[in-house]
Design a protein around this motif. Structure first.
Motif, PDB file in Angstrom:
ATOM      1  N   SER A 225      -3.743  -6.368   9.006  1.00 26.38           N
ATOM      2  CA  SER A 225      -2.466  -5.690   8.913  1.00 26.38           C
ATOM      3  C   SER A 225      -2.186  -4.248   8.724  1.00 26.38           C
ATOM      4  O   SER A 225      -1.511  -3.852   7.696  1.00 26.38           O
ATOM      5  N   VAL A 226      -3.209  -3.571   8.888  1.00 26.20           N
ATOM      6  CA  VAL A 226      -3.328  -2.112   8.750  1.00 26.20           C
ATOM      7  C   VAL A 226      -3.435  -1.443   9.969  1.00 26.20           C
ATOM      8  O   VAL A 226      -4.337  -1.702  10.894  1.00 26.20           O
ATOM      9  N   GLN A 227      -2.207  -0.613  10.537  1.00 25.92           N
ATOM     10  CA  GLN A 227      -2.157   0.078  11.384  1.00 25.92           C
ATOM     11  C   GLN A 227      -2.719   1.506  11.467  1.00 25.92           C
ATOM     12  O   GLN A 227      -2.393   2.310  10.609  1.00 25.92           O
TER      13      GLN A 227
ATOM     14  N   ASN B  80      -5.962  -4.811   3.086  1.00 26.60           N
ATOM     15  CA  ASN B  80      -4.360  -4.971   3.643  1.00 26.60           C
ATOM     16  C   ASN B  80      -3.510  -4.633   2.680  1.00 26.60           C
ATOM     17  O   ASN B  80      -2.114  -4.620   2.868  1.00 26.60           O
ATOM     18  N   THR B  81      -3.834  -3.891   1.707  1.00 23.71           N
ATOM     19  CA  THR B  81      -2.878  -3.273   0.669  1.00 23.71           C
ATOM     20  C   THR B  81      -2.603  -1.808   1.186  1.00 23.71           C
ATOM     21  O   THR B  81      -1.619  -1.281   0.602  1.00 23.71           O
TER      22      THR B  81
ATOM     23  N   ARG C 223      -0.763   0.787   3.106  1.00 27.19           N
ATOM     24  CA  ARG C 223       0.564   1.002   3.643  1.00 27.19           C
ATOM     25  C   ARG C 223       0.868   2.392   4.308  1.00 27.19           C
ATOM     26  O   ARG C 223       1.699   2.267   5.493  1.00 27.19           O
ATOM     27  N   THR C 224       0.233   3.291   4.039  1.00 25.29           N
ATOM     28  CA  THR C 224       0.568   5.022   4.647  1.00 25.29           C
ATOM     29  C   THR C 224      -0.697   5.711   5.123  1.00 25.29           C
ATOM     30  O   THR C 224      -1.939   4.932   4.837  1.00 25.29           O
ATOM     31  N   ASP C 225      -0.304   6.383   6.191  1.00 29.65           N
ATOM     32  CA  ASP C 225      -1.428   6.846   6.700  1.00 29.65           C
ATOM     33  C   ASP C 225      -2.558   7.625   5.753  1.00 29.65           C
ATOM     34  O   ASP C 225      -3.662   7.579   5.632  1.00 29.65           O
ATOM     35  N   ASP C 226      -1.676   8.389   4.586  1.00 30.20           N
ATOM     36  CA  ASP C 226      -2.526   9.035   3.548  1.00 30.20           C
ATOM     37  C   ASP C 226      -3.243   8.042   2.786  1.00 30.20           C
ATOM     38  O   ASP C 226      -4.516   8.452   2.430  1.00 30.20           O
ATOM     39  N   GLN C 227      -2.864   6.895   2.524  1.00 28.48           N
ATOM     40  CA  GLN C 227      -3.529   5.828   1.705  1.00 28.48           C
ATOM     41  C   GLN C 227      -4.782   5.487   2.649  1.00 28.48           C
ATOM     42  O   GLN C 227      -5.929   5.211   2.133  1.00 28.48           O
TER      43      GLN C 227
ATOM     44  N   GLN D 180     -13.870  -0.560  10.859  1.00 27.58           N
ATOM     45  CA  GLN D 180     -13.336  -1.796  11.747  1.00 27.58           C
ATOM     46  C   GLN D 180     -11.814  -1.676  11.652  1.00 27.58           C
ATOM     47  O   GLN D 180     -11.274  -1.670  10.669  1.00 27.58           O
ATOM     48  N   ASP D 181     -11.214  -1.413  12.905  1.00 25.99           N
ATOM     49  CA  ASP D 181      -9.985  -1.234  13.189  1.00 25.99           C
ATOM     50  C   ASP D 181      -9.446  -2.572  13.983  1.00 25.99           C
ATOM     51  O   ASP D 181      -9.513  -2.821  15.033  1.00 25.99           O
ATOM     52  N   TYR D 182      -8.779  -3.453  13.093  1.00 21.78           N
ATOM     53  CA  TYR D 182      -8.335  -4.924  13.271  1.00 21.78           C
ATOM     54  C   TYR D 182      -7.057  -5.072  12.827  1.00 21.78           C
ATOM     55  O   TYR D 182      -6.983  -5.883  11.839  1.00 21.78           O
ATOM     56  N   PRO D 183      -6.040  -4.625  13.058  1.00 20.63           N
ATOM     57  CA  PRO D 183      -4.514  -4.663  12.719  1.00 20.63           C
ATOM     58  C   PRO D 183      -4.308  -5.959  12.740  1.00 20.63           C
ATOM     59  O   PRO D 183      -3.366  -6.552  11.671  1.00 20.63           O
TER      60      PRO D 183
END
Length: 310
Positions: free
Chosen positions: A144-146, A109-110, A112-116, A137-140
């Motif tokens: 908390s990651v979009q 959850n750290t 924050r950006t698309d590049d990260q 696993q895509d579970y925003p």
């Protein structure tokens, strides 16, 4: 039996059975694995969030995977998410050596950006090695990651070992369509299996999902939905889904869902106990009565919900 971009069907997420004192219940685990096979699932996923993986010691995690792999010939995906790549790599290599079909990695959850996000999955794949198939696993709602369809496309093109998406965005139907449209335009194919307890599986399948990777307490329903939808029996699929929807909804309550799931599986005679390892919770009498009421109503439409009185 490694997972790949053409994997389809239902990969049931298995809860970890515990005795009331918190010890792993190996007998119930073996019974659970046999039950999933009888329900017709395509594969299994263990050590996920609903498997209470963060509460397990490393040796317990390996023992659970070993028990599952010795009990079934179904492909098994193992959650290996960890704070550092060293721990992740060690667990992944251990379970792949045992015979796992692939691993599942969730984003920290750290990010924050698309590049990260892209860098994280690129580095994770490098740490695990090219021979380890990865389910992203895509579970925003939980992490908390979009992760947008565009970012998923970049990851797919950059990281060949990512072959599957566990899709749990909410709302997420448009994301499935966007990914499939990108594939139609030339992007490498990605297997899409959906979570969220099956809450949106009726339309997710129609949008192009390949199946489910979730742990609803009636996996038979998930199997039926894939079968009916793939054969074009849309009304029949929706009628059956609608009968289960009140229980699916109740099971999806944040912080309560696993307790509901384990309680129903105990009622069905699959688990000896609905216990969670602490920190955890158990259902109140009110909640148990409400679940029993929902089971009774469901049994009028689906006889598989007929369970002995508590």
């Amino acid at each position: 039996m490694a997972i790949d971009a053409d994997s389809r069907g239902v990969f049931a997420i298995a809860p970890t059975p515990f005795h009331p004192d918190g010890a792993v219940d190996s007998a119930s685990l073996r019974r659970l694995i046999d039950f999933y096979a009888s329900a017709g699932v395509t594969g299994l996923t263990v050590l996920g969030q609903m498997g209470e993986a963060p509460k397990l010691a490393a040796e317990e995690s390996l023992a659970i995977v070993r028990t599952v792999l010795e009990r079934t010939a179904l492909p098994v995906v193992v959650g290996v998410t960890a704070p550092g790549f060293g721990t992740m790599r060690t667990l992944a290599h251990e379970v792949m050596t045992m015979g796992a079909a692939g691993v599942m990695v969730a984003p920290p959850n750290t990010l924050r950006t698309d590049d990260q996000i892209i860098a994280y999955y690129t580095q994770a794949a490098e740490a695990l090695g090219p021979d380890v198939p990865i389910c992203l696993q895509d579970y925003p709602l939980s992490f908390s990651v979009q992760i947008s369809p565009r970012v998923i496309s970049q990851i797919v093109e950059t990281v060949p070992s990512i072959v599957m998406l566990k899709h749990e965005d909410w709302p997420g139907l448009e994301k499935i369509t966007a990914i499939r449209e990108r594939e139609a335009a030339g992007q490498r194919r990605l297997s899409i299996l959906c979570g969220n307890g099956g809450l949106f599986l009726d339309f997710e399948l129609e949008r192009g999902a390949d199946g489910a990777m979730t742990g609803y307490c009636f996996p038979e329903l998930l199997v039926d939905m894939v079968r009916l939808t793939s054969s074009g029996r849309r009304d029949e699929a929706h009628d059956l889904f609608d009968a289960h929807l009140p229980l699916i909804r109740y099971e999806q309550q944040p912080g309560t869902g696993l307790a509901v799931r384990k309680y129903v599986m105990q009622r069905r005679g699959i688990l000896d106990s609905a216990a969670q390892r602490r920190p955890g919770r158990e259902l109140s009498k009110w909640e148990r009565d409400e679940v029993d009421f929902l089971l009774g109503r469901l049994a009028r439409r689906d006889t598989r919900a007929r369970v002995p009185n508590p």
